[in-house]
Design a protein around this motif. Structure first.
Motif, short mmCIF file in Angstrom:
data_model
loop_
_atom_site.label_atom_id
_atom_site.label_comp_id
_atom_site.label_asym_id
_atom_site.label_seq_id
_atom_site.Cartn_x
_atom_site.Cartn_y
_atom_site.Cartn_z
N CYS A 13 -5.42 0.85 -2.59
CA CYS A 13 -4.20 -0.02 -3.04
C CYS A 13 -4.63 -1.62 -3.19
O CYS A 13 -3.63 -2.33 -3.52
N CYS A 40 -0.37 4.47 -0.01
CA CYS A 40 -1.01 5.68 0.49
C CYS A 40 0.07 6.24 1.82
O CYS A 40 0.38 5.50 2.51
N LEU A 49 -4.45 -2.73 -6.96
CA LEU A 49 -3.62 -2.36 -7.86
C LEU A 49 -3.19 -3.34 -9.03
O LEU A 49 -3.03 -4.35 -8.45
N CYS A 99 0.70 -1.17 -0.04
CA CYS A 99 -0.02 0.04 -0.15
C CYS A 99 0.85 1.14 -0.01
O CYS A 99 1.67 1.35 0.74
N HIS A 155 6.26 2.17 0.90
CA HIS A 155 5.11 1.50 1.18
C HIS A 155 4.93 0.44 2.41
O HIS A 155 5.79 0.21 3.05
N THR A 204 2.36 -2.03 -9.37
CA THR A 204 2.69 -2.34 -7.83
C THR A 204 4.20 -2.61 -8.08
O THR A 204 4.93 -1.83 -7.26
#
Length: 493
Positions: free
Chosen positions: A136, A111, A139, A109, A154, A144
């Motif tokens: 995510c 974010c 994805l 992820c 991440h 990724t």
RNA sequence: GCCCCCAUCGUCUAGUGGCCCAGGACGAAGCCCUCUCAAGGCUUAAACCGGGAUUCGAAUUCCCGUGGGGGCACCA
């Protein structure tokens, strides 16, 4: 006993003081391990490096040892399944996170905390439950891969199924059924490469072959998540036991900083590090702690050794317990009365020394029988026994005046008592008590008046251990000197 | 707000459908013992949160309330 040996663990994070709740969790884990002939392990959960407090780990280890909860494996002992500090197990968690990703149970992820916070705010505004929005989760694999290759920071999140329910079984509460839509895709590996509790604890409990997980009920909320993680790995689950929390004495809410401070003012504490200083014994603290959350029908005075025989996870209780410090006093005092004279002497000595008193060991041994049943906490030995180790005492002049009499009359009594004592070759209590009782008899006074004056003269206080036994220990010379001193004080009034 | 957990004397608890007009412990009150203070002995007061349902029978099972607690983080 045909029970399989249990491997249990106490897994605190070194972020503060070892407190009552932790001590009790550790106790139960210890009891189960010892009861079944298994092992009790200490593991330090220090993956939140920002919150780690220097010295906290040492305090935990010192505290457990003081309580008598010796662990079989731990950071300072080593063992077959180490290391026992999570920051030293980074690679293990990363490896496991990767396995989960490969199997489709977790995903990277990208974010950022800022984005996450924004989403959360909007959800709150819309009165939705704050949860990860799944940006995510789906994805494309090449995207990724590219972003990771580009070095974009991440985390790894665990993928919770959208539908269905999770049934998690707690030994004390039975099945806990949660709809998966209530669950969240939690971060299991942080940007810094360290795991969150959810991953670390599950991996470690498995790797360390823990059979019974005992932890606080604050973990009940994430229990379904944990069960999902364990199942995603395909591991056998341990027996889960969520212990209730401790409530403040009023029963309204859990102990807060304010409550802790208030307790301290009354001579109590919820921190193990304070217990010894306050005069509590490991036996008293453990006995007290054990019974909040464990239903023992009768004969509830026990040492940890005795608890091992009687312990059973089936008799643990799920409801929250309010702390009751009066009961700590009771158990402490009860165990003090159970100690041998030599043992009590050794435990009490530091408190005299702390007061700057020079302790003579032979005298110490002699006063134990006199003060033992008067002690609630070990440091009570000061109020009951300091006068044994002082050169002189300084009685309060008013205390020397017997009830119903004036200073003159009291001085007369003191002088007469002095004469009686001085005429004796020794002042054993067998010799002196009858003599002074005879004097009380013929004088028409009462025992409290005469003995009261003597008590204050000899001990410097109105409340003391038995007078004549105390005088015998103090000895003829010192007693005569103290009575003489009291006469002097009375004459000046 | 949402989710989860809990619910017997003031407090910690025993109790797993009849043995319970609910037992023990701390604390409280009283008495005895007693040189003070303790310790010890004896005695007393003190509870099944409320409402439904199941059952011949419920503290014990189920449902709904109510109350309390916990959680909803790249903290544990």
């Amino acid at each position: 006993m045909s029970i399989k040996p249990a491997r249990t663990r106490f897994a605190p994070s070194p972020t503060g003081h070892l407190h009552l709740g932790g001590a009790r969790t550790a106790l139960y884990a210890y009891l189960l391990a010892k009861k079944t002939g298994g092992q009790f392990i200490l593991r330090i959960e220090d993956t939140d490096t920002k919150r780690t407090v220097p010295g906290a780990e040492q305090e935990i280890m010192d505290g457990l040892r003081w309580l008598g909860l010796e662990y079989d494996e731990g950071p300072d002992l080593g063992g077959q399944h180490g290391p026992y500090r999570q920051t030293e197990r980074r690679e293990i968690y990363q490896r496991h996170a990767k396995i989960l990703v490969e199997r489709g149970h977790a995903y990277p992820c990208f974010c950022t905390p800022d984005q996450l916070e924004k989403v959360r705010q909007e959800q709150m505004k819309r009165k939705e439950n704050p949860h990860y929005d799944g940006t995510c989760r789906n994805l494309a694999p090449d995207e990724t891969a590219k972003r990771i290759a580009d070095g974009e920071p991440h985390t790894i999140r665990f993928k919770i199924p959208h539908d269905g329910v999770t049934v998690a079984h707690d030994h004390l509460r039975g099945d806990i059924v949660t709809e998966n839509k209530q669950l969240n895709d939690q971060v299991i590996l942080k940007t810094d490469g360290l795991p969150t509790y959810h991953l670390a604890a599950m991996v470690d409990d498995h790797e360390m072959q823990i059979t019974h997980v005992m932890r606080g009920s604050e973990w009940l909320g994430t229990f379904p998540l944990h069960v999902n993680i364990v199942r995603a790995f395909g591991w056998d689950e341990p027996t889960w036991i969520h212990l209730s929390v401790f409530l403040k004495p009023s029963g309204k809410g859990k102990m807060s900083k304010r409550e802790a401070a208030a307790a301290m003012k009354d001579g109590y504490s919820i921190f193990i590090k304070d217990m010894q200083e306050l005069g509590f014994t490991p036996e008293g603290v453990m006995n007290w702690c054990a019974l909040m959350g464990w239903g023992v029908a009768e004969d509830d005075v026990m040492t940890v050794g005795q608890m091992i025989d009687r312990f059973s996870i089936d008799s643990l209780t799920p409801s929250p317990a309010a702390i009751n410090f009066q009961k700590l006093d009771h158990f402490n005092a009860t165990h003090i009365r159970l100690f041998t004279t030599e043992d009590l002497a050794a435990r009490i000595k530091p408190y005299f020394t702390r007061e700057g008193l020079l302790v003579k060991d032979d005298v110490l041994l002699k006063i134990i029988p006199l003060i033992r049943e008067r002690l609630t906490t070990l440091d009570d030995c000061i109020s009951f026994g300091a006068f044994f180790f002082k050169e002189d005492v300084t009685p309060n002049s008013e205390d020397l005046i017997a009830k119903g009499l004036d200073a003159r009359q009291s001085a007369d009594i003191a002088r007469r008592v002095y004469q009686i004592l001085e005429a004796q070759p020794d002042i054993s209590h067998e010799r002196c008590e009858p003599l002074l009782r005879a004097y009380v008899e013929e004088s028409g006074l009462n025992v409290n008046q005469v003995f009261g004056i003597l008590r204050v003269a000899i001990t410097g206080q109105k409340v003391s251990p038995p007078l004549f036994e105390s005088m015998e220990i103090i000895g003829r010379d010192v007693c005569l000197r103290r009575v003489q001193n009291a006469i002097g004080i009375l004459e000046k009034l």
